[in-house]
Design an enzyme around this catalytic site. Structure first.
Site, short mmCIF file in Angstrom:
data_model
loop_
_atom_site.label_atom_id
_atom_site.label_comp_id
_atom_site.label_asym_id
_atom_site.label_seq_id
_atom_site.Cartn_x
_atom_site.Cartn_y
_atom_site.Cartn_z
N CYS A 116 54.04 123.40 34.23
CA CYS A 116 53.81 123.98 32.90
C CYS A 116 54.40 123.14 31.76
CB CYS A 116 54.37 125.39 32.83
SG CYS A 116 53.54 126.48 33.99
N HIS A 256 55.20 127.67 25.45
CA HIS A 256 54.40 127.82 26.67
C HIS A 256 54.13 129.30 26.87
CE1 HIS A 256 52.86 127.66 30.63
NE2 HIS A 256 53.95 128.13 31.21
N ASN A 286 48.39 132.58 31.53
CA ASN A 286 49.13 131.31 31.65
C ASN A 286 48.18 130.25 32.22
OD1 ASN A 286 50.79 129.20 32.34
ND2 ASN A 286 52.33 130.45 33.38
#
Ligand code: UT7
Length: 334
Positions: A116, A256, A286
């Protein structure tokens, strides 16, 4: 001589059409819309459908949009760096495939793997090629087809992840706009909490690994949550302190999009009000490497030349990092 900064000069993005809603997940597994929204903030996520479609196909759409916006020829691109956790294939690099499909025939390219935090890491790497004067046009991509490694029988992961990605063009800026500072961290001991068990060189694919569902995301959510809350907030605060940034002069936080509670904790630590925080987790979930460029893509016309932007991420590895940039352009009104 004036220092060369690597400035973002155009943004492209792509999310697949198919919306996997919480209501649909309720039919597939033991979960509720209420649980998902309260614990994560997610309402729906996108899924790339279609035989033979991979991360590169989404990246190509983002790249094409970016190139059209900037009014340049794909052949002008010199380097493509693709941050992804779901490459089209083990090899060659997805960046190479994107170059081929988007007609960037003069570019070289490679992938960056940092889960990520991949987009922040790749942005930092791409900026070096601009700052040293080696290249004038570098594309940095963050993209993932997380549905390709998702166990839709595992309610602890399947509700979180989605597909999508974005791309930015980096060019030299001689007026002080662009990337100002960045910091990156890794702690490989965190790998036990978030990884894919099989398919790598340690445990190549066998009939057993497939039967045991070891080719999907494995996550111990609570552990990851604790590290993510602490480290993403800390790294964002650190980059503010060392660049004399305050809650007043930061224009946007680009966090994020892993969990609404992690985003809120980071914003609180920075003392930022919600209206300064880019949030689209409710729509896309996500998307791993895709979250940060997708935010820049959606907010492009709300950012202005000179805005102070802080990007922050935390992900598998563990990896985490933050970037401070001065936005370099105003988006022309349509
Ligand atoms: O982007 C990469 C980095 N990743 C992250 O940052 C993810 C970090 N972790 C998280 O976001 C959260 O830990 C999750 C969203 C994954 C889970 O939320 P949580 O608040 O930590 O829940 P939990 O794992 O502590 O589970 C609480 C309860 C459990 O039931 P019991 O043991 O209390 O009876 C779970 O079995 O919720 C249950 N549960 C669910 N219930 C309904 C877990 N998943 C679900 C679900 N629907 N989908």
């Amino acid at each position: 001589m004036q220092k060369i900064h690597a400035a973002i000069t155009a943004v492209g993005g792509y999310v697949p059409e198919y919306r996997l809603t919480n209501a649909e997940l309720e039919k597939m597994m033991d979960t509720t819309d209420e649980w998902i929204q309260t614990r994560t903030g997610i309402k729906e996520r996108r899924v790339l459908k279609g035989e033979g479609k991979g991360s590169s196909d989404m990246a190509v759409e983002a790249v094409k949009e970016l190139i059209a916006k900037r009014g340049i020829d794909p052949k002008e691109i010199e380097l493509v760096i693709c941050a992804t956790t779901t490459p089209d294939m083990q090899f060659p690099a997805t960046a190479n495939i994107i170059c081929d499909k988007a007609g960037m025939t003069n570019a070289w390219g490679y992938d960056v793997g940092a889960a990520c935090s991949g987009f922040i890491f790749a942005l930092t790497v791409g900026a070096q090629f601009i700052e040293t004067g080696k290249h004038k046009k570098v594309i940095v991509i963050g993209v993932d087809k997380m549905s390709s490694i998702m166990n839709y029988e595992d309610r602890t992961t399947a509700i979180i992840f989605g597909d999508g990605g974005g791309a930015v063009l980096l060019e030299p800026n001689y007026e002080g706009y662009g990337m100002i500072d960045s910091l990156q961290r890794t702690d490989g001991s965190g790998r036990i909490y978030l990884h894919q068990k099989a398919g790598g060189s340690v445990k190549p694919a066998t009939v057993e690994t497939v039967m045991n569902r070891e080719h999907f995301v494995y996550q111990e959510g609570q552990h990851v949550f604790k590290f993510a809350v602490k480290n993403m907030a800390e790294v964002a605060a650190e980059i503010m302190v060392r660049n004399n940034l305050t809650a007043e002069n930061v224009t946007w936080l680009v966090p994020h999009q892993a969990n609404m509670r992690i985003i809120n904790a980071t914003a609180e630590r920075m003392n930022l009000p919600p209206e300064k925080v880019m949030v689209n987790i409710m729509k896309y979930g996500n998307t791993t490497n895709g979250t940060l460029p997708l935010c820049l893509w959606e907010w492009e016309d709300k950012m202005h030349k000179g805005d102070n932007i802080v990007l922050a991420a935390f992900g598998g590895g563990f990896t985490w990092g933050a970037t401070y940039l001065k936005w370099a352009y105003d988006t022309p009104k349509k």
